[in-house]
Write a protein that holds these residues in place. Structure first.
Motif, PDB file in Angstrom:
ATOM      1  N   TRP A   6       0.727  -1.210   0.098  1.00  0.00           N
ATOM      2  CA  TRP A   6       0.121  -0.160  -0.003  1.00  0.00           C
ATOM      3  C   TRP A   6       0.829   1.296  -0.094  1.00  0.00           C
ATOM      4  CZ3 TRP A   6      -4.726  -1.143  -1.497  1.00  0.00           C
ATOM      5  CH2 TRP A   6      -5.291  -2.414  -1.148  1.00  0.00           C
ATOM      6  N   GLU A   7       2.174   1.072   0.428  1.00  0.00           N
ATOM      7  CA  GLU A   7       3.214   2.458   0.225  1.00  0.00           C
ATOM      8  C   GLU A   7       3.085   2.827  -1.010  1.00  0.00           C
ATOM      9  OE1 GLU A   7       6.348   1.589   2.383  1.00  0.00           O
ATOM     10  OE2 GLU A   7       5.649   1.930   4.571  1.00  0.00           O
ATOM     11  N   THR A   8       3.483   1.935  -1.881  1.00  0.00           N
ATOM     12  CA  THR A   8       3.585   2.364  -3.263  1.00  0.00           C
ATOM     13  C   THR A   8       2.297   2.283  -4.255  1.00  0.00           C
ATOM     14  OG1 THR A   8       4.201  -0.046  -3.919  1.00  0.00           O
ATOM     15  CG2 THR A   8       6.043   1.572  -3.126  1.00  0.00           C
ATOM     16  N   HIS A   9       1.107   1.904  -3.507  1.00  0.00           N
ATOM     17  CA  HIS A   9      -0.162   2.046  -4.343  1.00  0.00           C
ATOM     18  C   HIS A   9      -1.109   2.991  -3.783  1.00  0.00           C
ATOM     19  CE1 HIS A   9       2.112  -1.517  -5.676  1.00  0.00           C
ATOM     20  NE2 HIS A   9       1.464  -1.360  -7.078  1.00  0.00           N
ATOM     21  N   SER A 147       0.441  -7.254   0.769  1.00  0.00           N
ATOM     22  CA  SER A 147       1.160  -7.083   2.130  1.00  0.00           C
ATOM     23  C   SER A 147       0.861  -5.656   2.477  1.00  0.00           C
ATOM     24  CB  SER A 147       2.681  -7.276   1.803  1.00  0.00           C
ATOM     25  OG  SER A 147       3.415  -6.971   3.157  1.00  0.00           O
ATOM     26  N   ASN A 148       0.620  -5.628   3.765  1.00  0.00           N
ATOM     27  CA  ASN A 148       0.339  -4.158   4.551  1.00  0.00           C
ATOM     28  C   ASN A 148       1.463  -3.948   5.818  1.00  0.00           C
ATOM     29  OD1 ASN A 148      -0.313  -5.511   7.196  1.00  0.00           O
ATOM     30  ND2 ASN A 148      -2.461  -6.068   6.266  1.00  0.00           N
ATOM     31  N   ALA A 149       2.576  -4.508   5.513  1.00  0.00           N
ATOM     32  CA  ALA A 149       3.823  -4.415   6.283  1.00  0.00           C
ATOM     33  C   ALA A 149       5.118  -4.747   5.790  1.00  0.00           C
ATOM     34  CB  ALA A 149       3.545  -4.942   7.773  1.00  0.00           C
ATOM     35  N   ARG A 185      -5.690   0.155   2.247  1.00  0.00           N
ATOM     36  CA  ARG A 185      -5.173  -0.837   2.939  1.00  0.00           C
ATOM     37  C   ARG A 185      -6.078  -2.206   3.198  1.00  0.00           C
ATOM     38  NH1 ARG A 185      -0.253  -0.497   5.257  1.00  0.00           N
ATOM     39  NH2 ARG A 185       0.807   1.470   4.916  1.00  0.00           N
ATOM     40  N   ASP A 186      -6.853  -2.259   2.400  1.00  0.00           N
ATOM     41  CA  ASP A 186      -7.854  -3.550   2.384  1.00  0.00           C
ATOM     42  C   ASP A 186      -8.071  -4.221   1.125  1.00  0.00           C
ATOM     43  OD1 ASP A 186      -9.824  -5.214   3.327  1.00  0.00           O
ATOM     44  OD2 ASP A 186     -11.571  -3.556   3.157  1.00  0.00           O
ATOM     45  N   LYS A 187      -8.723  -3.546   0.223  1.00  0.00           N
ATOM     46  CA  LYS A 187      -8.929  -4.119  -1.059  1.00  0.00           C
ATOM     47  C   LYS A 187      -9.298  -3.326  -2.177  1.00  0.00           C
ATOM     48  CE  LYS A 187     -13.803  -4.708   0.135  1.00  0.00           C
ATOM     49  NZ  LYS A 187     -13.675  -4.124   1.492  1.00  0.00           N
ATOM     50  N   TYR A 188      -9.624  -3.627  -3.528  1.00  0.00           N
ATOM     51  CA  TYR A 188      -9.973  -2.914  -4.404  1.00  0.00           C
ATOM     52  C   TYR A 188     -11.674  -3.354  -5.094  1.00  0.00           C
ATOM     53  CZ  TYR A 188      -5.282  -1.258  -5.121  1.00  0.00           C
ATOM     54  OH  TYR A 188      -4.102  -0.602  -5.289  1.00  0.00           O
TER      55      TYR A 188
END
Length: 218
Positions: A6-9, A147-149, A185-188
């Motif tokens: 999520w940091e890059t998206h 991945s969220n970490a 940080r969950d889904k699309y």
């Protein structure tokens, strides 16, 4: 080490972006394959698993489009995809990569041809400068979890190597243009704009673009 997807998206809040996808809403074998990984993925809070109803393989990201431009993209895709016959793919095995868990899609030839056809026809409507940079090679895959970490995923990789459910085979018969939104940080999630069939030429009873009005996943 696995990185934080999520940091890059990170999309601006409320932004929607058009994408071409393969969807698997009518593929129970794919759903069974994904559910076979659920227990393992749920052991890792560092992962954001993709719900079965939002499974997708991204063929081409585009960006924000007005309704008129999105309709023009879908219309332009019909004759382009009429020349590509439906084909079969196999999904799996799943592996941990730099930012999530993905099974590859094989063979690559058919889906890569579909990607480049969609890329070309979309550029013809929106312009090259409005599109993400083209890759040197298209790598088809289906995401099971993001991945969220930042974390050490060695144990996960070993477990995935042992977990080998039957690989589903899928017949690809359409590409779906969607208006996609990011649940941070969950889904699309998305609304379907149009489903464009493969291998259907002008004059066929089924020819044309199937459009979906209003909300829903398609």
């Amino acid at each position: 080490m696995m990185r934080d997807f999520w940091e890059t998206h990170h999309w601006p809040e409320g932004q929607r972006r058009a994408h071409w996808h393969l969807l698997f809403d009518d593929q129970p074998a794919v759903h069974d394959y994904v559910r076979a990984h659920t227990e393992l993925l749920d052991r890792h809070p560092e992962l954001s698993p993709v719900p079965v109803e939002w499974l997708h393989a991204t063929l081409q990201s585009i960006g924000p489009l007005t309704p008129d431009v999105a309709a023009a993209v879908a219309d332009a895709a019909r004759p382009a995809l009429a020349g590509i016959e439906p084909f079969e793919i196999e999904i799996g095995p799943a592996q941990a990569i730099h930012n999530g868990v993905v099974p590859a899609i094989y063979p690559e030839e058919g889906i890569s041809a579909l990607f480049w056809a969609l890329r070309q026809v979309t550029e013809s409507i929106v312009g090259t400068e409005a599109m993400p940079m083209a890759p040197d090679r298209f790598w088809p895959h289906l995401s099971l979890a993001y991945s969220n970490a930042r974390w050490d995923h060695d144990d996960l990789s070993r477990a995935l190597a042992k977990l080998r459910p039957p690989r589903p085979r899928v017949r690809v018969t359409r590409a779906v243009l969607v208006d996609q939104e990011q649940a941070w940080r969950d889904k699309y999630t998305w609304t379907v704009i149009a489903a464009v069939p493969l291998g259907i030429r002008r004059g066929s009873d089924a020819a044309g673009v199937t459009r979906v009005d209003g909300g829903g996943r398609g």
